[in-house]
Motif scaffolding. Structure first.
Motif, PDB file in Angstrom:
ATOM      1  N   GLU A   1      -1.949 -17.221   7.709  1.00 56.64           N
ATOM      2  CA  GLU A   1      -2.689 -17.684   6.528  1.00 56.64           C
ATOM      3  C   GLU A   1      -3.592 -16.579   5.994  1.00 56.64           C
ATOM      4  OE1 GLU A   1      -6.367 -18.787   4.710  1.00 56.64           O
ATOM      5  OE2 GLU A   1      -6.291 -18.452   6.870  1.00 56.64           O
ATOM      6  N   GLU A   2      -4.276 -15.878   6.877  1.00 56.09           N
ATOM      7  CA  GLU A   2      -5.186 -14.791   6.478  1.00 56.09           C
ATOM      8  C   GLU A   2      -4.424 -13.690   5.732  1.00 56.09           C
ATOM      9  OE1 GLU A   2      -9.058 -12.941   6.558  1.00 56.09           O
ATOM     10  OE2 GLU A   2      -8.570 -14.854   7.450  1.00 56.09           O
ATOM     11  N   TYR A   3      -3.312 -13.261   6.298  1.00 54.26           N
ATOM     12  CA  TYR A   3      -2.510 -12.232   5.642  1.00 54.26           C
ATOM     13  C   TYR A   3      -1.909 -12.732   4.334  1.00 54.26           C
ATOM     14  CZ  TYR A   3      -2.643  -8.541   9.153  1.00 54.26           C
ATOM     15  OH  TYR A   3      -3.048  -7.520   9.978  1.00 54.26           O
ATOM     16  N   ALA A   4      -1.421 -13.943   4.316  1.00 50.79           N
ATOM     17  CA  ALA A   4      -0.807 -14.468   3.095  1.00 50.79           C
ATOM     18  C   ALA A   4      -1.810 -14.485   1.946  1.00 50.79           C
ATOM     19  CB  ALA A   4      -0.240 -15.865   3.345  1.00 50.79           C
ATOM     20  N   ARG A   5      -3.024 -14.917   2.232  1.00 48.59           N
ATOM     21  CA  ARG A   5      -4.063 -14.951   1.194  1.00 48.59           C
ATOM     22  C   ARG A   5      -4.361 -13.535   0.701  1.00 48.59           C
ATOM     23  NH1 ARG A   5      -7.756 -17.399   3.859  1.00 48.59           N
ATOM     24  NH2 ARG A   5      -8.910 -15.605   4.563  1.00 48.59           N
ATOM     25  N   HIS A   6      -4.562 -12.616   1.646  1.00 48.81           N
ATOM     26  CA  HIS A   6      -4.909 -11.257   1.247  1.00 48.81           C
ATOM     27  C   HIS A   6      -3.725 -10.497   0.654  1.00 48.81           C
ATOM     28  CE1 HIS A   6      -8.945 -11.759   2.412  1.00 48.81           C
ATOM     29  NE2 HIS A   6      -8.696 -11.826   3.716  1.00 48.81           N
ATOM     30  N   ASN A   7      -2.516 -10.841   1.035  1.00 44.11           N
ATOM     31  CA  ASN A   7      -1.358 -10.223   0.390  1.00 44.11           C
ATOM     32  C   ASN A   7      -1.249 -10.655  -1.067  1.00 44.11           C
ATOM     33  OD1 ASN A   7      -0.547  -8.582   2.493  1.00 44.11           O
ATOM     34  ND2 ASN A   7       0.804 -10.128   3.371  1.00 44.11           N
ATOM     35  N   GLY A   8      -1.723 -11.846  -1.378  1.00 40.51           N
ATOM     36  CA  GLY A   8      -1.804 -12.252  -2.778  1.00 40.51           C
ATOM     37  C   GLY A   8      -2.777 -11.367  -3.544  1.00 40.51           C
ATOM     38  N   HIS A   9      -3.914 -11.059  -2.916  1.00 44.37           N
ATOM     39  CA  HIS A   9      -4.852 -10.118  -3.533  1.00 44.37           C
ATOM     40  C   HIS A   9      -4.178  -8.756  -3.706  1.00 44.37           C
ATOM     41  CE1 HIS A   9      -8.023 -12.670  -1.316  1.00 44.37           C
ATOM     42  NE2 HIS A   9      -7.974 -13.075  -2.566  1.00 44.37           N
ATOM     43  N   ALA A  10      -3.461  -8.330  -2.665  1.00 44.98           N
ATOM     44  CA  ALA A  10      -2.800  -7.024  -2.696  1.00 44.98           C
ATOM     45  C   ALA A  10      -1.764  -6.951  -3.820  1.00 44.98           C
ATOM     46  CB  ALA A  10      -2.159  -6.719  -1.343  1.00 44.98           C
ATOM     47  N   ASP A  11      -1.056  -8.060  -4.079  1.00 49.14           N
ATOM     48  CA  ASP A  11      -0.101  -8.095  -5.198  1.00 49.14           C
ATOM     49  C   ASP A  11      -0.792  -7.718  -6.505  1.00 49.14           C
ATOM     50  OD1 ASP A  11       2.191  -8.993  -3.851  1.00 49.14           O
ATOM     51  OD2 ASP A  11       1.731 -11.109  -4.203  1.00 49.14           O
ATOM     52  N   LEU A  12      -1.922  -8.357  -6.745  1.00 47.56           N
ATOM     53  CA  LEU A  12      -2.639  -8.130  -8.007  1.00 47.56           C
ATOM     54  C   LEU A  12      -3.246  -6.736  -8.060  1.00 47.56           C
ATOM     55  CD1 LEU A  12      -4.343 -11.629  -8.275  1.00 47.56           C
ATOM     56  CD2 LEU A  12      -2.359 -10.792  -9.553  1.00 47.56           C
ATOM     57  N   LEU A  13      -3.792  -6.274  -6.939  1.00 44.38           N
ATOM     58  CA  LEU A  13      -4.368  -4.929  -6.905  1.00 44.38           C
ATOM     59  C   LEU A  13      -3.307  -3.877  -7.179  1.00 44.38           C
ATOM     60  CD1 LEU A  13      -6.658  -5.443  -3.810  1.00 44.38           C
ATOM     61  CD2 LEU A  13      -7.471  -4.754  -6.082  1.00 44.38           C
ATOM     62  N   ARG A  14      -2.160  -4.001  -6.527  1.00 48.15           N
ATOM     63  CA  ARG A  14      -1.097  -3.010  -6.704  1.00 48.15           C
ATOM     64  C   ARG A  14      -0.592  -3.017  -8.144  1.00 48.15           C
ATOM     65  NH1 ARG A  14       2.136   0.565  -3.525  1.00 48.15           N
ATOM     66  NH2 ARG A  14       3.178   1.756  -5.156  1.00 48.15           N
ATOM     67  N   GLU A  15      -0.409  -4.181  -8.715  1.00 48.78           N
ATOM     68  CA  GLU A  15       0.063  -4.234 -10.085  1.00 48.78           C
ATOM     69  C   GLU A  15      -0.945  -3.589 -11.023  1.00 48.78           C
ATOM     70  OE1 GLU A  15       1.962  -7.334 -13.360  1.00 48.78           O
ATOM     71  OE2 GLU A  15       1.103  -8.135 -11.510  1.00 48.78           O
ATOM     72  N   ARG A  16      -2.229  -3.775 -10.760  1.00 49.82           N
ATOM     73  CA  ARG A  16      -3.258  -3.173 -11.594  1.00 49.82           C
ATOM     74  C   ARG A  16      -3.262  -1.652 -11.461  1.00 49.82           C
ATOM     75  NH1 ARG A  16      -8.387  -1.339 -11.341  1.00 49.82           N
ATOM     76  NH2 ARG A  16      -9.663  -1.619 -13.187  1.00 49.82           N
TER      77      ARG A  16
ATOM     78  N   ASP B   1      -0.659   0.565 -10.541  1.00 46.64           N
ATOM     79  CA  ASP B   1       0.469   1.315 -11.100  1.00 46.64           C
ATOM     80  C   ASP B   1       1.560   0.447 -11.711  1.00 46.64           C
ATOM     81  OD1 ASP B   1       1.698   0.304  -8.836  1.00 46.64           O
ATOM     82  OD2 ASP B   1       2.109   2.271  -7.936  1.00 46.64           O
ATOM     83  N   GLY B   2       1.277  -0.837 -11.850  1.00 43.49           N
ATOM     84  CA  GLY B   2       2.255  -1.718 -12.474  1.00 43.49           C
ATOM     85  C   GLY B   2       3.344  -2.205 -11.529  1.00 43.49           C
ATOM     86  N   ALA B   3       3.320  -1.751 -10.277  1.00 44.24           N
ATOM     87  CA  ALA B   3       4.358  -2.138  -9.337  1.00 44.24           C
ATOM     88  C   ALA B   3       4.250  -3.608  -8.982  1.00 44.24           C
ATOM     89  CB  ALA B   3       4.276  -1.297  -8.063  1.00 44.24           C
ATOM     90  N   VAL B   4       5.353  -4.296  -9.074  1.00 44.99           N
ATOM     91  CA  VAL B   4       5.436  -5.680  -8.649  1.00 44.99           C
ATOM     92  C   VAL B   4       6.662  -5.803  -7.745  1.00 44.99           C
ATOM     93  CG1 VAL B   4       4.283  -6.678 -10.666  1.00 44.99           C
ATOM     94  CG2 VAL B   4       6.752  -6.382 -10.687  1.00 44.99           C
TER      95      VAL B   4
ATOM     96  N   CYS C   1       0.808  -1.222   0.000  1.00 47.27           N
ATOM     97  CA  CYS C   1       0.000   0.000   0.000  1.00 47.27           C
ATOM     98  C   CYS C   1       0.840   1.271   0.000  1.00 47.27           C
ATOM     99  CB  CYS C   1      -0.914   0.004   1.225  1.00 47.27           C
ATOM    100  SG  CYS C   1      -2.110  -1.354   1.242  1.00 47.27           S
ATOM    101  N   ALA C   2       2.134   1.144   0.176  1.00 45.97           N
ATOM    102  CA  ALA C   2       3.018   2.309   0.332  1.00 45.97           C
ATOM    103  C   ALA C   2       2.983   3.224  -0.886  1.00 45.97           C
ATOM    104  CB  ALA C   2       4.447   1.850   0.596  1.00 45.97           C
ATOM    105  N   GLY C   3       2.960   4.526  -0.617  1.00 44.60           N
ATOM    106  CA  GLY C   3       3.036   5.512  -1.673  1.00 44.60           C
ATOM    107  C   GLY C   3       1.731   5.783  -2.393  1.00 44.60           C
ATOM    108  N   LEU C   4       0.649   5.156  -1.956  1.00 40.60           N
ATOM    109  CA  LEU C   4      -0.645   5.372  -2.599  1.00 40.60           C
ATOM    110  C   LEU C   4      -1.534   6.231  -1.712  1.00 40.60           C
ATOM    111  CD1 LEU C   4      -1.370   1.736  -3.857  1.00 40.60           C
ATOM    112  CD2 LEU C   4      -0.346   3.629  -5.125  1.00 40.60           C
ATOM    113  N   ALA C   5      -2.439   6.955  -2.320  1.00 39.86           N
ATOM    114  CA  ALA C   5      -3.403   7.769  -1.571  1.00 39.86           C
ATOM    115  C   ALA C   5      -4.810   7.347  -2.009  1.00 39.86           C
ATOM    116  CB  ALA C   5      -3.150   9.246  -1.812  1.00 39.86           C
TER     117      ALA C   5
END
Length: 179
Positions: free
Chosen positions: A157-172, A174-177, A43-47
């Motif tokens: 487990e809860e964070y790991a699953r949602h961090n996977g969602h966060a990976d895809l959201l962040r890439e969508r 600004d392209g950050a991976v 989530c860093a750097g986003l508003a």
């Protein structure tokens, strides 16, 4: 272009400095801390972008994840383990998806969500550190008797699953991976 696997970590990344040996509490708490830090990094750097939805009709957003995980931390550590009367901050029986539905681009909403999440994480960390051992239990209406040990594993487990969602959201967004 580097492979995705080459984009993660680095010596300065605190997510990868958690202990890999030691007693069970130290290792589990370290892995959970790394998962929590991953959410922050995603989530860093986003508003206002934190509230961007994934794909209609989904209400999934990074800000929704922060709000959801604040409620999850609150549920397991305050309600179940500490037996506190601590209703969810964002969801209720009348608005079961309030964590995601209420995640708007308002800076005050984002600031409040981060403050709530940090407060719940601090409570959970203090409770974990103060517990005499990982066999301490609480009563949950859904799972029955649960131990602190189970709770830490479940939270990883809860964070790991949602961090996977966060990976895809962040890439969508600004392209950050690899963040």
């Amino acid at each position: 272009m580097p492979r995705r696997a080459e984009l993660f970590g680095g010596e300065d990344d605190r997510r990868f400095r958690n202990p890999t040996t030691g007693d069970e509490r130290t290792v589990l708490a370290g892995v959970l801390a790394a998962q929590r830090a991953t959410l922050e990094a995603k989530c860093a750097g986003l508003a206002a972008e934190l509230a961007e939805r994934s794909v209609p009709p989904s209400t999934l957003s990074l800000l929704g994840l922060v709000r959801h995980l604040a409620d999850i931390e609150r549920r397991w550590f305050r309600q179940v383990l500490a037996n506190e009367d601590a209703p969810p901050r964002y969801s209720s029986t009348t608005t079961p998806d309030g964590d995601f539905d209420g995640a708007t681009a308002d800076p005050a909403v984002a600031a409040e969500a981060w403050a709530a999440w940090r407060e719940e994480v601090a409570f959970a960390e203090a409770m974990t550190a103060a517990a005499p051992d990982l066999s301490v239990t609480g009563e949950d209406s859904w799972r029955g008797t649960v131990s602190l040990r189970w709770m830490l594993i479940h939270m990883i487990e809860e964070y790991a699953r949602h961090n996977g969602h966060a990976d895809l959201l962040r890439e969508r967004i600004d392209g950050a991976v690899g963040v």
